[in-house]
Design a protein around this motif. Structure first.
Motif, short mmCIF file in Angstrom:
data_model
loop_
_atom_site.label_atom_id
_atom_site.label_comp_id
_atom_site.label_asym_id
_atom_site.label_seq_id
_atom_site.Cartn_x
_atom_site.Cartn_y
_atom_site.Cartn_z
N PHE A 69 -6.58 -11.99 19.88
CA PHE A 69 -7.36 -11.76 18.68
C PHE A 69 -7.32 -10.27 18.40
CE2 PHE A 69 -11.60 -10.55 17.02
CZ PHE A 69 -11.52 -11.18 15.79
N ARG A 70 -7.04 -9.89 17.16
CA ARG A 70 -6.88 -8.47 16.82
C ARG A 70 -8.04 -7.98 15.97
NH1 ARG A 70 -3.17 -4.83 17.18
NH2 ARG A 70 -2.96 -3.18 15.68
N ILE A 71 -8.58 -6.83 16.37
CA ILE A 71 -9.62 -6.13 15.60
C ILE A 71 -9.05 -4.76 15.23
CG2 ILE A 71 -11.95 -5.19 15.59
CD1 ILE A 71 -12.61 -7.14 17.85
N HIS A 72 -9.11 -4.45 13.94
CA HIS A 72 -8.59 -3.17 13.48
C HIS A 72 -9.63 -2.55 12.55
CE1 HIS A 72 -5.60 -0.19 12.49
NE2 HIS A 72 -5.71 -0.47 11.20
N SER A 79 -8.79 0.01 17.27
CA SER A 79 -7.80 -1.04 17.07
C SER A 79 -7.49 -1.64 18.43
CB SER A 79 -6.53 -0.47 16.44
OG SER A 79 -5.65 -1.52 16.13
N ASP A 81 -6.13 -5.51 20.54
CA ASP A 81 -5.88 -6.94 20.74
C ASP A 81 -6.71 -7.34 21.94
OD1 ASP A 81 -4.05 -7.01 18.69
OD2 ASP A 81 -2.29 -6.96 19.96
N GLN A 119 -5.78 -16.14 4.28
CA GLN A 119 -6.15 -14.74 4.13
C GLN A 119 -7.55 -14.75 3.52
OE1 GLN A 119 -3.18 -13.28 5.95
NE2 GLN A 119 -4.34 -11.75 4.87
N CYS A 144 -9.54 -10.66 6.71
CA CYS A 144 -9.32 -11.50 7.89
C CYS A 144 -8.11 -12.40 7.71
CB CYS A 144 -10.54 -12.38 8.14
SG CYS A 144 -12.07 -11.46 8.28
N GLN A 145 -7.51 -12.72 8.81
CA GLN A 145 -6.43 -13.70 8.81
C GLN A 145 -6.85 -14.84 9.73
OE1 GLN A 145 -2.47 -13.02 10.72
NE2 GLN A 145 -1.83 -12.99 8.57
N LYS A 156 -7.83 -15.04 13.56
CA LYS A 156 -6.70 -14.41 14.25
C LYS A 156 -6.79 -12.89 14.22
CE LYS A 156 -1.68 -14.52 14.20
NZ LYS A 156 -0.50 -15.12 13.63
N GLU A 157 -7.30 -12.36 13.10
CA GLU A 157 -7.34 -10.90 12.94
C GLU A 157 -8.45 -10.51 11.97
OE1 GLU A 157 -4.39 -7.47 11.14
OE2 GLU A 157 -3.49 -9.23 12.07
N GLU A 159 -9.76 -6.94 9.95
CA GLU A 159 -9.57 -5.53 9.63
C GLU A 159 -10.75 -5.07 8.79
OE1 GLU A 159 -6.56 -2.50 7.28
OE2 GLU A 159 -5.94 -4.56 7.62
#
Length: 166
Positions: A69-72, A79, A81, A119, A144-145, A156-157, A159
């Motif tokens: 899981f990605r946080i940016h 940033s 994973d 998205q 977000c994704q 999943k992500e 930002e």
């Protein structure tokens, strides 16, 4: 008199049918929004909540995220994973700073660029009271994704696009 009874029964069946249809055949947009409601519910903290309840609630967040899981968050120079277990630990450590915490998501813009991918642009509002008694209110615009895995939309992500100011 008999005709009135038939009309009442027909209307009742129609209402039951509509309710059943809406429960079992939600749109993909509604399912995506439902996942954000689930996340907000699990991150919320009520005054006096014990550690076991907190850990149980936060552990359920893992059900709606992918691995990794990605946080940016460029505004915070962050940033990363992360694995679901690490994310749960991170959330618990941040929640522990608060006596009370609530999270809301709104202003959804949802697009489905390809099958099993969404998205989502939205606004997040966090309100809380620190253990010290200070009140905090924060707003963020998120991009977000999400990915549909096994029939479930998973985050999943995230930002952080822009920090909104009052």
């Amino acid at each position: 008199m008999v005709k009135v009874t038939y009309v009442i029964i027909a209307v009742g069946l129609l209402v039951a049918g509509i309710i059943t249809f809406s429960m079992f055949f939600q749109s993909e947009t509604a399912r995506v929004k439902q996942q954000f409601e689930f996340i907000a519910e699990k991150i919320e903290k009520a005054p006096g909540e014990n550690h076991i309840t907190a850990a149980t609630k936060v552990a359920r967040v893992k059900e709606v995220i992918t691995e990794p899981f990605r946080i940016h968050a460029p505004a915070y120079a962050f940033s990363r994973d992360t694995a679901p277990n690490e994310l749960a630990t991170f959330i618990l450590s941040k929640r522990s700073q608060y006596a009370k915490l609530s999270l809301k998501f709104y202003d959804f813009e949802i697009a489905f660029p390809e099958k099993n991918l969404a998205q989502v642009n939205l606004t997040e509002s966090m309100e809380g009271q620190l253990q010290s008694g200070e009140f905090i209110q924060d707003f963020n615009e998120l991009k977000c994704q999400m990915q549909k895995i096994g029939g479930t939309w998973r985050l999943k992500e995230i930002e952080v696009v822009e920090v909104l100011r009052k």
